[in-house]
Motif scaffolding. Structure first.
Motif, PDB file in Angstrom:
ATOM      1  N   SER A 198       5.012   2.112   4.107  1.00 19.54           N
ATOM      2  CA  SER A 198       4.383   3.178   4.699  1.00 19.54           C
ATOM      3  C   SER A 198       3.791   4.135   3.665  1.00 19.54           C
ATOM      4  O   SER A 198       2.773   4.652   4.034  1.00 19.54           O
ATOM      5  N   GLU A 199       4.530   4.216   2.633  1.00 17.65           N
ATOM      6  CA  GLU A 199       3.861   5.096   1.552  1.00 17.65           C
ATOM      7  C   GLU A 199       2.642   4.419   0.937  1.00 17.65           C
ATOM      8  O   GLU A 199       1.837   5.321   0.431  1.00 17.65           O
ATOM      9  N   TRP A 200       2.234   3.421   1.160  1.00 21.19           N
ATOM     10  CA  TRP A 200       1.039   2.858   0.585  1.00 21.19           C
ATOM     11  C   TRP A 200      -0.058   2.598   1.490  1.00 21.19           C
ATOM     12  O   TRP A 200      -1.035   2.042   1.175  1.00 21.19           O
ATOM     13  N   ALA A 201       0.056   3.118   2.771  1.00 23.04           N
ATOM     14  CA  ALA A 201      -0.694   2.718   3.819  1.00 23.04           C
ATOM     15  C   ALA A 201      -2.279   3.204   3.704  1.00 23.04           C
ATOM     16  O   ALA A 201      -3.312   2.592   3.650  1.00 23.04           O
ATOM     17  N   ASN A 202      -2.594   4.453   2.921  1.00 25.37           N
ATOM     18  CA  ASN A 202      -3.647   4.945   2.631  1.00 25.37           C
ATOM     19  C   ASN A 202      -4.324   4.015   1.523  1.00 25.37           C
ATOM     20  O   ASN A 202      -5.457   3.793   1.609  1.00 25.37           O
ATOM     21  N   PHE A 203      -3.699   3.598   0.626  1.00 22.39           N
ATOM     22  CA  PHE A 203      -4.087   2.949  -0.619  1.00 22.39           C
ATOM     23  C   PHE A 203      -4.689   1.509   0.123  1.00 22.39           C
ATOM     24  O   PHE A 203      -5.881   1.328  -0.149  1.00 22.39           O
ATOM     25  N   TYR A 204      -3.953   0.915   0.838  1.00 21.55           N
ATOM     26  CA  TYR A 204      -4.532  -0.321   1.509  1.00 21.55           C
ATOM     27  C   TYR A 204      -5.634  -0.136   2.378  1.00 21.55           C
ATOM     28  O   TYR A 204      -6.593  -0.957   2.529  1.00 21.55           O
ATOM     29  N   VAL A 205      -5.404   0.845   3.216  1.00 18.68           N
ATOM     30  CA  VAL A 205      -6.764   1.347   4.089  1.00 18.68           C
ATOM     31  C   VAL A 205      -8.077   1.359   3.176  1.00 18.68           C
ATOM     32  O   VAL A 205      -8.968   0.750   3.572  1.00 18.68           O
ATOM     33  N   ILE A 206      -7.811   2.109   1.964  1.00 17.84           N
ATOM     34  CA  ILE A 206      -9.390   2.022   1.002  1.00 17.84           C
ATOM     35  C   ILE A 206      -9.505   1.098   0.575  1.00 17.84           C
ATOM     36  O   ILE A 206     -10.543   0.600   0.699  1.00 17.84           O
ATOM     37  N   VAL A 207      -8.498   0.435   0.023  1.00 19.34           N
ATOM     38  CA  VAL A 207      -8.629  -0.754  -0.889  1.00 19.34           C
ATOM     39  C   VAL A 207      -9.417  -2.072   0.137  1.00 19.34           C
ATOM     40  O   VAL A 207     -10.174  -2.790  -0.160  1.00 19.34           O
ATOM     41  N   GLY A 208      -8.560  -2.110   1.309  1.00 17.62           N
ATOM     42  CA  GLY A 208      -8.923  -3.223   2.236  1.00 17.62           C
ATOM     43  C   GLY A 208     -10.419  -2.778   2.860  1.00 17.62           C
ATOM     44  O   GLY A 208     -11.419  -3.569   3.089  1.00 17.62           O
ATOM     45  N   SER A 209     -10.747  -1.817   3.080  1.00 19.90           N
ATOM     46  CA  SER A 209     -12.084  -1.302   3.695  1.00 19.90           C
ATOM     47  C   SER A 209     -13.163  -1.467   2.597  1.00 19.90           C
ATOM     48  O   SER A 209     -14.017  -2.263   2.944  1.00 19.90           O
TER      49      SER A 209
END
Length: 183
Positions: free
Chosen positions: A5-16
């Motif tokens: 869950s600590e990585w959620a923002n990272f993966y939202v940005i990278v995935g988008s």
């Protein structure tokens, strides 16, 4: 699970970003679709253009997988390990395609961004699956590094493709069109 869950923002940005870049790749392909191509250009496309979409899709898929609400890291690690192994196999296919296509002679930069860096990223992804059980934090940083490397590889290669078609292929095609008699 707090670790993922600590990585959620990272993966939202990278995935988008990966999803948007896949869309841009399709726009570019549409814009250059009128250019005449032969069999050697199709082989070159399989070696140089298609991998960019594959890398972007891998980043998008990994981002979705890692951002999902998992209870344990083990199933996610198995999935990203399998994706890493699949990416390694695909990278060797790309290397074979680069060597057998005849439209373009790859230079060092091509080997770096189409062969060496993808192999390293997919190896890190596969290797991180083995570390996940004993070194979660290191494994998660390896996955993040692999994802970023794949994203930047895709950006570089997409730019390379666009500039090649704009500055190398298009002027040749325009000269041919200008030399043709007008009726």
């Amino acid at each position: 699970m707090p670790t993922l869950s600590e990585w959620a923002n990272f993966y939202v940005i990278v995935g988008s970003s990966a999803g948007a870049l896949i869309g841009l790749q399709f726009v570019v392909i549409t814009l250059i679709a009128d250019m005449p191509i032969g069999q050697s250009e199709v082989q070159a496309s399989n070696a140089f253009a298609t991998p960019s979409v594959v890398h972007f899709a891998m980043v998008l898929f990994l981002s979705a997988i890692v951002a999902a609400p998992w209870n344990h890291l083990a199933p996610v690690a198995v999935i990203w390990g399998l994706l890493g192994l699949s990416g390694l196999v695909y990278s060797f296919i790309v290397v074979r395609r680069m060597r057998t296509q005849g439209a373009y002679k790859p230079v060092f930069e091509d080997w770096l961004f189409h062969a060496l860096l993808p192999l390293a990223a997919y190896a890190a992804l596969a290797g991180s699956a083995f570390l996940a059980g004993s070194h979660e934090r290191i494994a998660l940083f390896l996955v993040a590094a692999a994802v970023l490397v794949l994203l930047f590889i895709g950006i570089h290669n997409a730019w390379d493709t666009v500039t090649y078609h704009t500055f190398v292929r298009k002027p040749k095609d325009q000269k041919t069109d200008e030399a043709a008699p007008k009726t």
